[in-house]
Write a protein that holds these residues in place. Structure first.
Motif, mmCIF file in Angstrom:
data_model
loop_
_atom_site.group_PDB
_atom_site.id
_atom_site.type_symbol
_atom_site.label_atom_id
_atom_site.label_comp_id
_atom_site.label_asym_id
_atom_site.label_seq_id
_atom_site.Cartn_x
_atom_site.Cartn_y
_atom_site.Cartn_z
ATOM 1 N N PRO A 20 0.845 -1.198 0.000
ATOM 2 C CA PRO A 20 0.000 0.000 0.000
ATOM 3 C C PRO A 20 0.879 1.245 0.000
ATOM 4 O O PRO A 20 1.925 1.277 0.652
ATOM 5 N N LEU A 21 0.451 2.252 -0.746
ATOM 6 C CA LEU A 21 1.283 3.441 -0.958
ATOM 7 C C LEU A 21 0.709 4.650 -0.214
ATOM 8 O O LEU A 21 -0.487 4.935 -0.302
ATOM 9 N N ILE A 22 1.582 5.346 0.507
ATOM 10 C CA ILE A 22 1.198 6.588 1.179
ATOM 11 C C ILE A 22 1.869 7.751 0.465
ATOM 12 O O ILE A 22 3.088 7.751 0.256
ATOM 13 N N LEU A 23 1.057 8.745 0.083
ATOM 14 C CA LEU A 23 1.592 9.991 -0.481
ATOM 15 C C LEU A 23 1.715 10.992 0.655
ATOM 16 O O LEU A 23 0.732 11.269 1.352
ATOM 17 N N LYS A 24 2.907 11.501 0.866
ATOM 18 C CA LYS A 24 3.086 12.502 1.911
ATOM 19 C C LYS A 24 3.577 13.804 1.309
ATOM 20 O O LYS A 24 4.232 13.820 0.272
ATOM 21 N N GLY A 25 3.251 14.891 1.966
ATOM 22 C CA GLY A 25 3.626 16.220 1.476
ATOM 23 C C GLY A 25 2.708 17.244 2.103
ATOM 24 O O GLY A 25 1.686 16.903 2.701
ATOM 25 N N ALA A 26 3.067 18.504 1.966
ATOM 26 C CA ALA A 26 2.267 19.579 2.557
ATOM 27 C C ALA A 26 0.866 19.617 1.938
ATOM 28 O O ALA A 26 0.632 19.068 0.852
ATOM 29 N N ARG A 27 -0.036 20.266 2.617
ATOM 30 C CA ARG A 27 -1.387 20.435 2.086
ATOM 31 C C ARG A 27 -1.373 21.233 0.788
ATOM 32 O O ARG A 27 -0.523 22.095 0.590
ATOM 33 N N GLN A 28 -2.320 20.923 -0.088
ATOM 34 C CA GLN A 28 -2.558 21.701 -1.311
ATOM 35 C C GLN A 28 -1.471 21.550 -2.385
ATOM 36 O O GLN A 28 -1.377 22.370 -3.289
ATOM 37 N N VAL A 29 -0.630 20.512 -2.275
ATOM 38 C CA VAL A 29 0.384 20.325 -3.328
ATOM 39 C C VAL A 29 -0.126 19.431 -4.462
ATOM 40 O O VAL A 29 0.587 19.198 -5.433
ATOM 41 N N GLY A 30 -1.371 18.943 -4.335
ATOM 42 C CA GLY A 30 -1.965 18.183 -5.436
ATOM 43 C C GLY A 30 -2.028 16.688 -5.233
ATOM 44 O O GLY A 30 -2.151 15.940 -6.206
ATOM 45 N N LYS A 31 -1.980 16.216 -3.984
ATOM 46 C CA LYS A 31 -1.985 14.766 -3.736
ATOM 47 C C LYS A 31 -3.307 14.126 -4.159
ATOM 48 O O LYS A 31 -3.316 13.060 -4.776
ATOM 49 N N THR A 32 -4.431 14.786 -3.823
ATOM 50 C CA THR A 32 -5.744 14.221 -4.174
ATOM 51 C C THR A 32 -5.906 14.137 -5.690
ATOM 52 O O THR A 32 -6.322 13.114 -6.237
ATOM 53 N N TRP A 33 -5.563 15.216 -6.391
ATOM 54 C CA TRP A 33 -5.656 15.210 -7.852
ATOM 55 C C TRP A 33 -4.805 14.100 -8.445
ATOM 56 O O TRP A 33 -5.223 13.390 -9.367
ATOM 57 N N LEU A 34 -3.606 13.939 -7.897
ATOM 58 C CA LEU A 34 -2.663 12.947 -8.417
ATOM 59 C C LEU A 34 -3.230 11.531 -8.271
ATOM 60 O O LEU A 34 -3.169 10.722 -9.207
ATOM 61 N N MET A 35 -3.808 11.234 -7.107
ATOM 62 C CA MET A 35 -4.368 9.895 -6.884
ATOM 63 C C MET A 35 -5.544 9.638 -7.825
ATOM 64 O O MET A 35 -5.656 8.549 -8.411
ATOM 65 N N LYS A 36 -6.420 10.634 -7.980
ATOM 66 C CA LYS A 36 -7.586 10.453 -8.855
ATOM 67 C C LYS A 36 -7.168 10.344 -10.324
ATOM 68 O O LYS A 36 -7.723 9.529 -11.075
ATOM 69 N N GLU A 37 -6.206 11.146 -10.732
ATOM 70 C CA GLU A 37 -5.723 11.085 -12.114
ATOM 71 C C GLU A 37 -5.066 9.735 -12.396
ATOM 72 O O GLU A 37 -5.235 9.150 -13.480
ATOM 73 N N PHE A 38 -4.346 9.223 -11.427
ATOM 74 C CA PHE A 38 -3.723 7.899 -11.533
ATOM 75 C C PHE A 38 -4.807 6.835 -11.689
ATOM 76 O O PHE A 38 -4.715 5.963 -12.573
ATOM 77 N N GLY A 39 -5.839 6.915 -10.845
ATOM 78 C CA GLY A 39 -6.931 5.949 -10.942
ATOM 79 C C GLY A 39 -7.677 6.052 -12.260
ATOM 80 O O GLY A 39 -8.048 5.037 -12.874
ATOM 81 N N ARG A 40 -7.884 7.283 -12.739
ATOM 82 C CA ARG A 40 -8.642 7.521 -13.965
ATOM 83 C C ARG A 40 -7.916 7.010 -15.200
ATOM 84 O O ARG A 40 -8.523 6.457 -16.113
ATOM 85 N N THR A 41 -6.569 7.188 -15.213
ATOM 86 C CA THR A 41 -5.807 6.878 -16.427
ATOM 87 C C THR A 41 -5.194 5.474 -16.435
ATOM 88 O O THR A 41 -4.872 4.958 -17.502
ATOM 89 N N GLN A 42 -5.020 4.858 -15.257
ATOM 90 C CA GLN A 42 -4.271 3.602 -15.200
ATOM 91 C C GLN A 42 -5.098 2.399 -14.745
ATOM 92 O O GLN A 42 -4.585 1.288 -14.695
ATOM 93 N N TYR A 43 -6.362 2.621 -14.377
ATOM 94 C CA TYR A 43 -7.213 1.526 -13.901
ATOM 95 C C TYR A 43 -8.567 1.588 -14.596
ATOM 96 O O TYR A 43 -8.957 2.634 -15.130
#
Length: 430
Positions: A20-43
């Motif tokens: 399982p993968l954890i994305l860490k980083g400050a708020r508002q750097v785009g983690k949510t968008w990145l996860m959804k875009e990954f799900g949309r394009t790769q699954y």
């Protein structure tokens, strides 16, 4: 906007020993968008769950430890069948449900066929406490603001194609050098926060960018008072607000007395650890020797703190856009340029940058590349190298020495002047 971290996520998906993968980083750097875009394009599908917005989700993880049962219940809630391999499971704001964070261990041990990614605000502060998450049972990917290359691709895809195609020592034509320097100056003003970049691309209005930056800074400062940890929120705020004056000092070394008159390490060291773990600040230790391995020579009581985004630092420092665009000298130009270079270097090398100082002067950054130690000098304009940098090279004869400045790309033996805009490609161009 194209985030290069998508390639890291694709590598994770294809990895035979995926956890399982954890994305860490400050708020508002785009983690949510990145996860959804990954799900949309790769699954085929992705199932998104937000523990901050959906309180009832928490009960599933409090009562159940079996990942198959958890997936069955999540399928009912999402209204879609979660299929192994084909559905990406996304847990957002997972810090709001420690049981969900802990459940990642069971997904690793008993249900590796499910692809799970998670992210949340201030997760780094939890990950810094091993009892708070399943040690060794997760992969971690750090996500930051857009670097210069990502910013350039969003701003001018044609210019980015030229930039991405540059090779070691290649001559850069004046017309492209000028255009890339202009893009660099824009990056100093806008920074890499997705909201600020998006605002600029849509409106081309610097006032809207400044407004977005101020609002982001307000969000972060409000977070300090809500973090519910053992660190005093007032001290977090004091350290955070002192960064500009810390960097403005001649040597930039962090001094507790600048935060508060008479301040001591014991007053603020926990606040600093929290801010670094949360991804808000980047810490660069001074080393007693510029030798491999650098971390062995860390002086733990001597360090500099930089902000995680250069555009936000520019906003905090109150620098007028004209000072940057007109290429004039101003008091904070050196620290702002260093902050930019560090932001670009972050994550390129296995060992994070250090700095070195002795009686003759200071080396802005030291980079460990394999067993090689590379001295790095940062110049905000077209100045020549400092005497201390030249002396360091003469005495130690490093295989490579890099000066970042606004001058052109020039290699002379082991010495290279790299234009500042190439900082995000330093490792590739060595």
């Amino acid at each position: 906007m194209d985030r290069f971290s998508l390639q890291d996520l694709i590598s994770w998906k294809l990895s035979a020993d995926r956890k399982p993968l954890i994305l860490k980083g400050a708020r508002q750097v785009g983690k949510t968008w990145l996860m959804k875009e990954f799900g949309r394009t790769q699954y085929k599908n992705f199932a998104y769950f937000n523990f901050d917005e959906e309180e009832e989700l928490k009960s599933i993880f409090v009562v159940n430890k079996n990942p198959d049962r958890i997936v069955e219940l999540l399928s009912l809630i999402s209204g879609m069948k979660i299929e192994p391999e084909d559905t990406l499971i996304i847990f957002d704001e997972i810090q709001e449900c420690p049981e969900a964070l802990n459940s990642l261990k069971y997904f690793k041990e008993k249900a590796g066929q499910y692809h799970v990614v998670a992210a949340g605000s201030l997760l780094g502060t939890l990950l810094a406490q091993p009892k708070s998450y399943p040690v060794g049972m997760v992969n971690i990917l750090e996500v930051g603001p857009l670097n210069f290359a990502e910013f350039l691709k969003a701003k001018d895809e044609g210019l980015h194609s030229y930039y991405a195609g540059l090779t070691n020592g290649q001559s850069i034509e004046d017309i492209f050098h000028t255009r890339l320097l202009d893009a660099y100056h824009h990056y100093l003003i806008i920074g890499g926060m997705p909201e600020c970049v998006s605002s600029w691309l849509e409106w081309k209005d610097p006032q809207k960018v400044i407004q977005a930056q101020r609002e982001l800074l307000d969000v972060y400062e409000n977070d300090f008072s809500k973090h519910n940890g053992r660190v005093n929120s007032g001290r977090l705020l004091q350290v955070f607000r002192s960064i500009v004056s810390q960097l403005a000092k001649e040597n930039g070394k962090f001094m507790y007395g600048v935060v508060r008159s008479g301040g001591r390490a014991r007053d603020f060291e926990e606040a600093i650890e929290w801010l670094v773990s949360a991804g808000m600040l980047n810490r660069v230790f001074n080393v007693s020797k510029p030798e491999h391995p650098l971390p062995a020579f860390d002086r733990m009581d001597c360090f500099k703190l930089y902000l995680f985004d250069t555009g936000l630092l520019k906003c905090m420092a109150g620098i007028d856009n004209a000072a940057i665009l007109l290429k004039s000298d101003f008091q904070f130009k050196g620290p702002l340029t260093e902050n930019f270079v560090l932001q670009q270097l972050k994550g390129q090398f296995d060992v994070s940058p250090r700095y070195y100082s002795d009686k003759t002067g200071e080396i802005d950054f030291l980079i460990q590349h394999g067993q090689e130690i590379i001295p790095v000098e940062v110049k905000g304009g077209e100045e020549k190298s400092a005497a201390s940098f030249k002396k360091f090279i003469a005495q130690r004869e490093p295989e490579n020495a890099i000066r970042f400045s606004q001058m052109g790309y020039v290699k002379d033996g082991g010495f290279t002047n790299m234009p500042l805009y190439l900082a995000s490609r330093m490792r590739e161009l060595l």
